[in-house]
Write an enzyme that holds these catalytic residues in place. Structure first.
Site, PDB file in Angstrom:
ATOM      1  CE1 TYR A 149       7.877  -3.601  -6.023  1.00 62.71           C
ATOM      2  CE2 TYR A 149       8.411  -1.387  -5.275  1.00 62.71           C
ATOM      3  CZ  TYR A 149       7.853  -2.627  -5.043  1.00 62.71           C
ATOM      4  OH  TYR A 149       7.262  -2.902  -3.835  1.00 62.71           O
ATOM      5  CG  HIS A 157       7.383   5.052  -3.916  1.00 60.12           C
ATOM      6  ND1 HIS A 157       7.111   4.604  -2.646  1.00 60.12           N
ATOM      7  CD2 HIS A 157       8.025   6.230  -3.761  1.00 60.12           C
ATOM      8  CE1 HIS A 157       7.559   5.481  -1.770  1.00 60.12           C
ATOM      9  NE2 HIS A 157       8.129   6.483  -2.420  1.00 60.12           N
ATOM     10  CE  LYS A 196       1.636   0.660  -4.978  1.00 64.57           C
ATOM     11  NZ  LYS A 196       2.707   1.680  -4.849  1.00 64.57           N
TER      12      LYS A 196
END
Lengths: 246, 246
Positions: A149, A157, A196
């Site tokens: 992060y 997120h 991600k």
């Protein structure tokens, strides 16, 4: 992929309070109080008072454990977290069992290697990211080694799903991931579905043997992000490409 | 997890027209027409007329390829599909290049092994499922080796995501999947998100060497499904457990 902040206020709050500053405050506070943690299996337990509870939470080290003790808050630190506070930030001493004398870095290194064969590689990856002020947590929920992060998980997120590989090493010590196309497909598809980017940290040991933590200095870390290339998207949507370059 | 039919009519249609019958029809038709396919890289090309086009589509073998030929429809068969039609159903002959004489099973076996090291394991898994009337397609989209449907993909979603492993074999021929917890987490999470059950086919070679296709008879296949166990769900929702047992 840009960081996904949890609202505009979260982004402003993060910029006003950099992670490097929070970690420095935690470091000073732990040094001042001569903090000691206790090794227990694959984690280290640390009891702290309210000010340090707040700092550990803000710096995102360990997990608070519920106990009946009212004055002290216990934290469970992963081996990477404990060794980082001890070896890299030099703000924590670690004891084992009834022995009142804290272990030195070499003894801890041996202990951690004995519990987790890949500890040297995982620690190198963990400390590499932490040194650059990324917040690093376990990635088991997403089938990777870590998630990273750019600030506290309450504000943003996780941006990267991290796999730790070892360059040119087929030994038992290496992480056997991404050796099959099916694994690469699986990992990329899952990362995409949870927004991600897959970050592969290739650790090159440069022939170092793992007898002491000093070998870490000889390790080189190569960073690679792996993304699915979609011909249509890359051809037609210029904004995606521009964002990708940033 | 029960099969997810694409509507009630689809379920009724599938039950009225079992896959075993469709494959038998295809087999008879190909035998009668003395069908020949041509090996090309990692696939085999087969030209058929309209009746067989329909049968290949319904039995879900290969992919139709667009060409300018009006009378013939070309199909691209994977190596597993081609070898299954040739070796197991004995309804297809396969040629290589300009050679007009079809290759025998041993020659094809050598060719396919040379193109894909894991062919013997993958073929065993493919034929094992096809023999039980599962429709088997590539699983690359989901990061697995195959997906299995209980009938045609137009009627039902694929029920299993299949990984082919080799029991007690650390050699180059084995599939290096599920050797890390992070890979297991990744695969299970992805399977869950696309509503499939992970089916691991463990092929035990029983010491057979892969010199000819006759070794396949000595291979044993062990089936395992792997699912995430959720304590809360398993305790409170009895219907889920009951469905799981079926």
């Amino acid at each position: 992929m840009l960081p996904r902040w949890k609202g505009k206020a979260a982004k402003a709050k993060a910029f006003a309070d950099p992670m490097s500053k929070i970690v420095s405050e935690l470091q000073s506070s732990l040094v001042q109080s001569e903090a000691h943690a206790l090794l227990s299996g694959c984690s280290a337990l640390l009891a702290v008072e309210s000010e340090q509870t707040d700092l550990l939470n803000r710096a995102c080290f360990g997990r608070a454990i519920a106990t009946t003790e009212k004055e002290k808050q216990w934290f469970q630190l992963s081996m990477e977290e404990a060794f980082y506070l001890c070896h890299s930030l030099k703000c924590l001493k670690i004891k084992v069992g009834e022995d009142n004398c804290p272990k030195n870095d070499e003894e801890l290194w041996d202990y951690m290697k004995s519990k987790k064969e890949k500890f040297p590689l995982f620690y190198k990856a963990y400390s590499h990211l932490r040194n650059k002020n990324w917040v690093v947590r376990s990635g088991s929920q997403y089938g990777v080694d870590f998630v990273a992060y750019c600030h506290h998980p309450s504000l943003v997120h996780s941006q990267y799903a991290v796999l730790v590989l070892s360059e040119g090493d087929d030994g038992d010590n290496a992480n056997q991931r991404l050796r099959e196309w099916s694994d690469i497909h699986c990992t990329i598809r899952l990362c995409g579905s949870v927004a991600k980017t897959l970050l592969v940290l290739n650790i090159n040991k440069n022939g170092q043997v793992t007898v002491s933590p000093s070998c870490l200095e000889g390790y080189a870390v190569e960073e690679r992000t792996i993304m699915r290339w979609s011909p249509q998207q890359c051809r037609e949507d210029q904004t995606v490409v521009e964002n990708g370059i940033k």
